[in-house]
Design a protein around this motif. Structure first.
Motif, PDB file in Angstrom:
ATOM      1  N   TRP A 126       0.838  -1.333  -0.070  1.00  0.00           N
ATOM      2  CA  TRP A 126      -0.062  -0.017   0.039  1.00  0.00           C
ATOM      3  C   TRP A 126       0.925   1.143   0.178  1.00  0.00           C
ATOM      4  CZ3 TRP A 126      -4.088  -1.510   4.373  1.00  0.00           C
ATOM      5  CH2 TRP A 126      -4.656  -2.647   3.917  1.00  0.00           C
ATOM      6  N   ILE A 127       2.122   1.194   0.751  1.00  0.00           N
ATOM      7  CA  ILE A 127       2.930   2.181   0.654  1.00  0.00           C
ATOM      8  C   ILE A 127       4.161   1.397  -0.237  1.00  0.00           C
ATOM      9  CG2 ILE A 127       4.879   3.543   1.816  1.00  0.00           C
ATOM     10  CD1 ILE A 127       2.718   3.871   4.069  1.00  0.00           C
ATOM     11  N   ARG A 128       4.431   1.903  -1.293  1.00  0.00           N
ATOM     12  CA  ARG A 128       5.290   1.007  -2.188  1.00  0.00           C
ATOM     13  C   ARG A 128       6.727   0.706  -1.632  1.00  0.00           C
ATOM     14  NH1 ARG A 128       5.185   4.691  -6.895  1.00  0.00           N
ATOM     15  NH2 ARG A 128       5.177   6.311  -5.281  1.00  0.00           N
ATOM     16  N   TYR A 129       7.087   1.722  -1.164  1.00  0.00           N
ATOM     17  CA  TYR A 129       8.577   1.370  -0.463  1.00  0.00           C
ATOM     18  C   TYR A 129       8.879   2.557   0.537  1.00  0.00           C
ATOM     19  CZ  TYR A 129       9.638   5.210  -3.869  1.00  0.00           C
ATOM     20  OH  TYR A 129       9.495   6.422  -4.767  1.00  0.00           O
ATOM     21  N   ASP A 130      10.000   2.556   1.296  1.00  0.00           N
ATOM     22  CA  ASP A 130      10.310   3.434   2.475  1.00  0.00           C
ATOM     23  C   ASP A 130      10.603   4.633   1.640  1.00  0.00           C
ATOM     24  OD1 ASP A 130      12.480   1.322   1.636  1.00  0.00           O
ATOM     25  OD2 ASP A 130      13.548   2.639   3.016  1.00  0.00           O
ATOM     26  N   GLY A 131      10.128   5.669   1.848  1.00  0.00           N
ATOM     27  CA  GLY A 131      10.618   6.881   1.239  1.00  0.00           C
ATOM     28  C   GLY A 131       9.894   7.291   0.384  1.00  0.00           C
ATOM     29  N   ALA A 132       8.585   6.431  -0.129  1.00  0.00           N
ATOM     30  CA  ALA A 132       7.865   6.748  -1.234  1.00  0.00           C
ATOM     31  C   ALA A 132       6.804   8.076  -0.812  1.00  0.00           C
ATOM     32  CB  ALA A 132       6.687   5.603  -1.324  1.00  0.00           C
TER      33      ALA A 132
END
Length: 212
Positions: A126-132
């Motif tokens: 749902w949040i594609r990657y850390d820092g997205a």
């Protein structure tokens, strides 16, 4: 998710606690933040497995919160906030990307290890990657109430963490590219101390061709 996003969720827990029991505001702030970032201390030793317990933290947090309600003293409040923050961290990581240097490629099927069931939980992304961008949006959402409610050093801390979040979000993809170039050049003894996703970068890098 970014470690800073987790830290700001700890501030959300502290803000809720301070609203109903302002006398515990300082200890709630510290315990909420520390508990919410604690699982990521396993970054260099089995990341998202060694200190991430999506089931056990939650199970431990329930009686701890109940104890803090029945017997509200600094120690019980701190324990409840610490465990609640650690539980939330372990669960929130499931909604992000997998364990890989470039999680936006969606190549990993490992988000968090579930010790209770003995298997890895797949990332929901749902949040594609850390820092997205959406990760930064969530961080801002968590920070907003604290910037209104808190004053002094806590507010400064929240603003600084949000600023670091924005900087990391801008640098996330360039940093991954930099790691791909730098890690293969490191001595093997030093590479062995890096997180697994960094070592995998070196393992995938083909050796340089030499002439006869």
């Amino acid at each position: 998710m970014m470690a800073t996003t987790h830290a700001l969720f700890g501030v959300v827990l502290a803000t809720a606690t301070a609203t109903v029991a302002p006398e515990f505001a300082p200890v709630a702030f510290v315990a909420g933040v520390v508990g919410s970032v604690f699982p990521d201390l396993d970054l260099y030793a089995g990341h998202r497995r060694t200190l991430h317990f999506p089931v056990y933290y939650a199970v431990a947090a329930l009686p701890a919160v109940a104890l803090a309600v029945v017997s509200p003293v600094a120690e019980t409040v701190a324990l409840a906030l610490f465990l609640a923050g650690a539980a939330a961290h372990s669960l929130m990581d499931v909604f992000g990307g997998g364990l890989e240097l470039k999680p936006w490629r969606a190549e990993s099927d490992r988000a968090v290890y579930d010790h209770y069931r003995g298997r890895w939980v797949a990332p929901r992304r749902w949040i594609r990657y850390d820092g997205a961008p959406e990760d930064l949006l969530v961080a801002g959402f968590f920070a907003a109430p604290a910037l209104v409610v808190w004053t002094g050093p806590p507010r400064t801390f929240v603003a600084a963490v949000l600023l670091v979040s924005a900087g990391y979000a801008l640098a996330r993809k360039p940093l991954a590219a930099l790691v791909e170039r730098l890690v293969p050049a490191l001595p093997s003894a030093l590479r062995s101390r890096l997180p697994e996703r960094f070592r995998a970068t070196a393992d995938r890098t083909p050796p340089a061709q030499t002439g006869d």
